[in-house]
Design a protein around this motif. Structure first.
Motif, PDB file in Angstrom:
ATOM      1  N   ARG A 153      65.374  24.633  75.939  1.00  0.00           N
ATOM      2  CA  ARG A 153      66.450  24.532  74.940  1.00  0.00           C
ATOM      3  C   ARG A 153      66.667  25.862  74.244  1.00  0.00           C
ATOM      4  N   GLU A 154      65.587  26.586  73.951  1.00  0.00           N
ATOM      5  CA  GLU A 154      65.706  27.884  73.283  1.00  0.00           C
ATOM      6  C   GLU A 154      66.341  28.931  74.191  1.00  0.00           C
ATOM      7  N   LYS A 155      66.251  28.710  75.496  1.00  0.00           N
ATOM      8  CA  LYS A 155      66.887  29.619  76.451  1.00  0.00           C
ATOM      9  C   LYS A 155      68.361  29.287  76.665  1.00  0.00           C
ATOM     10  N   GLY A 156      68.844  28.267  75.977  1.00  0.00           N
ATOM     11  CA  GLY A 156      70.257  27.945  76.053  1.00  0.00           C
ATOM     12  C   GLY A 156      70.601  26.774  76.942  1.00  0.00           C
TER      13      GLY A 156
ATOM     14  N   ASP B 204      57.389  35.382  77.796  1.00  0.00           N
ATOM     15  CA  ASP B 204      58.507  34.690  77.158  1.00  0.00           C
ATOM     16  C   ASP B 204      58.110  33.232  76.940  1.00  0.00           C
ATOM     17  N   LEU B 205      57.943  32.837  75.690  1.00  0.00           N
ATOM     18  CA  LEU B 205      57.468  31.502  75.362  1.00  0.00           C
ATOM     19  C   LEU B 205      58.596  30.540  74.979  1.00  0.00           C
TER      20      LEU B 205
ATOM     21  N   PHE C 132      55.913  27.562  65.209  1.00  0.00           N
ATOM     22  CA  PHE C 132      55.689  27.565  66.647  1.00  0.00           C
ATOM     23  C   PHE C 132      55.308  26.177  67.164  1.00  0.00           C
ATOM     24  N   TRP C 133      54.503  25.446  66.410  1.00  0.00           N
ATOM     25  CA  TRP C 133      54.002  24.160  66.890  1.00  0.00           C
ATOM     26  C   TRP C 133      55.069  23.078  66.941  1.00  0.00           C
ATOM     27  N   LYS C 134      56.188  23.267  66.245  1.00  0.00           N
ATOM     28  CA  LYS C 134      57.213  22.224  66.203  1.00  0.00           C
ATOM     29  C   LYS C 134      57.747  21.882  67.588  1.00  0.00           C
ATOM     30  N   ASN C 135      57.831  22.889  68.466  1.00  0.00           N
ATOM     31  CA  ASN C 135      58.295  22.579  69.825  1.00  0.00           C
ATOM     32  C   ASN C 135      57.400  23.181  70.903  1.00  0.00           C
ATOM     33  N   HIS C 136      56.157  23.565  70.516  1.00  0.00           N
ATOM     34  CA  HIS C 136      55.204  24.089  71.493  1.00  0.00           C
ATOM     35  C   HIS C 136      53.874  23.344  71.463  1.00  0.00           C
TER      36      HIS C 136
ATOM     37  N   ARG D 108      59.507  34.304  70.015  1.00  0.00           N
ATOM     38  CA  ARG D 108      58.860  33.545  71.088  1.00  0.00           C
ATOM     39  C   ARG D 108      58.329  34.474  72.183  1.00  0.00           C
ATOM     40  N   LYS D 109      57.767  35.600  71.762  1.00  0.00           N
ATOM     41  CA  LYS D 109      57.171  36.544  72.708  1.00  0.00           C
ATOM     42  C   LYS D 109      55.706  36.760  72.358  1.00  0.00           C
ATOM     43  N   LEU D 110      54.858  36.686  73.383  1.00  0.00           N
ATOM     44  CA  LEU D 110      53.436  36.922  73.217  1.00  0.00           C
ATOM     45  C   LEU D 110      53.082  38.192  73.968  1.00  0.00           C
TER      46      LEU D 110
END
Length: 519
Positions: free
Chosen positions: A240-243, A235-236, A170-174, A224-226
């Motif tokens: 980029r992850e959303k496309g 939605d976290l 998670f921390w790589k891009n958050h 990526r959901k909390l």
């Protein structure tokens, strides 16, 4: 005993991080691959390299202990002259308005604040990450911490206090700032501290616990959901992850990523085009080409380009191909010369990349508008669609085209045909988010003439502006984003939202179009 960095503090590494960024023109910056943009310094509207370099060095003095307000004033003094005389919008009669010295200074103040926040905070965060990353054996857990004020996004507020393993994917891009303008922080924690926290919250429901373990941790890492409750699912995903291929994504662990590692993320054609551009594009301040700056000389002689697996990230700004069952473009026919055709073609390609439309009636688009109008959506007395007009000489014609198409959708398919769904209460989530935004609040509190203020506060006008911005952001189309930037730099910047202010509206748009099965 190592010198642990428990919070961002002024130090040499943060200063070096900023000064190592070459000052480059916005045009060059926009062509860089997304992973490389955090390594460079730019400013829209400022093309002179000496000015960019001086501003960068003023920002770099913040980690050295300089006074924030004093640096801001110096940056304003440096950049304000560049905006004097630039077109800032149009008056009610359609005549262009140009920035005066006072206008330019006010505009420069906002830009200076943004530069200090973005680059200054990135510098602290990058240095903090590097230190914490080297001390995972002592601090094996990291806690997310938001600023706790009204400006914090809902998703970031939901993460406040959550504890994850320091080695979590998670921390790589958050790791903050993981979205544009994010001011959150990460606090390292020892294992004993986390064990105490686990015992203290052992009797709480799983969704109320701050230490994420088991399924809760897996859901955040993999989906990526909390989940904080039955109706509280956040939605976290990053842009980029959303496309969104060109979307903002901060990854301090990748600031020193080698080009050959980065190359493996892209297919051969995309990388070959980027390499050719980078080798031919010079950075005067750096005294080198983009390719040389990135250290690419060894790669040039390294042989063939590697291909990635299917699904590699498309080139920055490219609209990813996707089959649509009912594309918006199928309903529109363009009448007129090559300029209006190109404007509408670009806009429709962006829209088709973002959503379907259901079943739209046919409508014609032309370059005919009223004397002062940038665009028009025309409909008949019986409620049927009449046509769309876009002024090709307008300051942001593609954004205008998306705006008028937004009216068309709102009027014909988002609710009852022949009536704006936004006016009829059919877009409650979107309109509620817009109504809470700072931009709409600024219009309400402004000194605009009452007639003009009433016009811009109409629900269907707010929706159309939001729709156009949503299409620009979600498609990543460069021309639409340039138009959006042109609005932000004008005296009528209140027409649209800044990225932070728009985030809740964009989420409401996502939810609405997904619920309709069109996204």
């Amino acid at each position: 005993m190592p010198d642990f960095l428990l919070e961002p503090t002024p130090h040499d590494e943060a200063i070096a991080f900023i000064k190592a960024k070459p000052a480059i023109a916005a045009k060059i910056f926009g062509e860089l691959l997304p992973e490389l943009r955090a390594r460079a310094f730019t400013m829209a509207g400022i093309e002179h390299h000496d000015t960019l370099q001086r501003v960068r060095d003023l920002v770099a003095e913040i980690p050295a202990g300089a006074d924030w307000d004093q640096q801001k004033r110096q940056i304003v003094d440096e950049i304000a002259p560049s905006f004097v005389g630039k077109r800032a919008g149009y008056d009610e009669n359609g005549n262009p308005i140009y920035m005066t010295k006072d206008d330019a200074r006010r505009h420069a103040e906002g830009r200076a604040e943004l530069l200090l926040r973005i680059h200054g905070f990135q510098a602290y965060a990058a240095a903090s990450y590097r230190t914490m990353d080297a001390q995972r054996d002592v601090f094996p857990f990291w806690k997310y911490q938001s600023m706790g004020d009204a400006k914090v996004r809902d998703t970031h507020a939901a993460l406040d206090g959550k504890v994850l393993p320091a080695n979590s994917e998670f921390w790589k891009n958050h790791f903050p700032p993981w979205e544009w303008g994010c001011r959150c922080q990460v606090v390292p924690m020892m294992e004993d501290e986390v064990d105490d926290l686990r015992r203290a919250e052992a009797k709480r429901p799983l969704e109320e616990r701050d230490v994420l373990d088991g399924p809760a941790l897996a859901k955040v890492e993999q989906e990526r959901k909390l989940v904080l409750g039955p109706n509280q699912i956040f939605d976290l995903r990053t842009q980029r992850e959303k496309g969104k291929a060109d979307g903002y994504e901060w990854s301090p662990s990748e600031l020193r990523i080698p080009l050959d590692t980065l190359r493996a993320r892209y297919d051969a054609d995309v990388w070959a085009k980027f390499e050719k551009w980078a080798q031919a594009t010079g950075i005067p301040e750096a005294g080198a080409t983009v390719w040389e700056w990135l250290g690419g000389k060894a790669l040039v002689a390294s042989g063939k380009l590697a291909k990635t697996a299917a699904g590699a990230t498309p080139a920055p700004g490219a609209v990813p191909g996707r089959q649509r069952s009912a594309p918006v473009s199928a309903a529109l026919s363009v009448q007129g010369g090559p300029q209006i055709r190109q404007i509408v073609k670009t806009t429709l390609a962006a829209i088709d990349a973002v959503h379907d439309d259901g079943a739209l009636p046919k409508i014609a688009v032309d370059a005919k508008t009223g004397k002062t109008a940038l665009g028009e959506y025309r409909f008949r007395h019986d409620g049927s669609a009449g046509g769309i007009g876009v002024r090709i000489s307008g300051p942001w014609p593609r954004l205008t085209a998306a705006h008028e198409i937004g009216h068309f959708l709102d009027h014909q398919v988002l609710g009852k045909a022949g009536r704006f769904a936004s006016d009829a209460g059919g877009l409650a989530g979107i309109m509620a988010a817009a109504g809470k935004s700072q931009a709409v609040g600024e219009i309400i509190a402004s000194h605009l003439p009452m007639k003009r203020k009433a016009y811009f506060l109409q629900r269907h006008e707010i929706f159309a502006r939001a729709y156009a911005q949503w299409i620009a952001l979600r498609s990543g189309d460069k021309e639409l984003l340039r138009d959006l930037d042109a609005v932000s730099q004008s005296l009528e910047s209140w027409r649209q939202w800044d990225e932070h202010d728009f985030a809740p509206i964009a989420q409401a748009m996502d939810a609405f179009f997904t619920a309709k099965g069109w996204a």
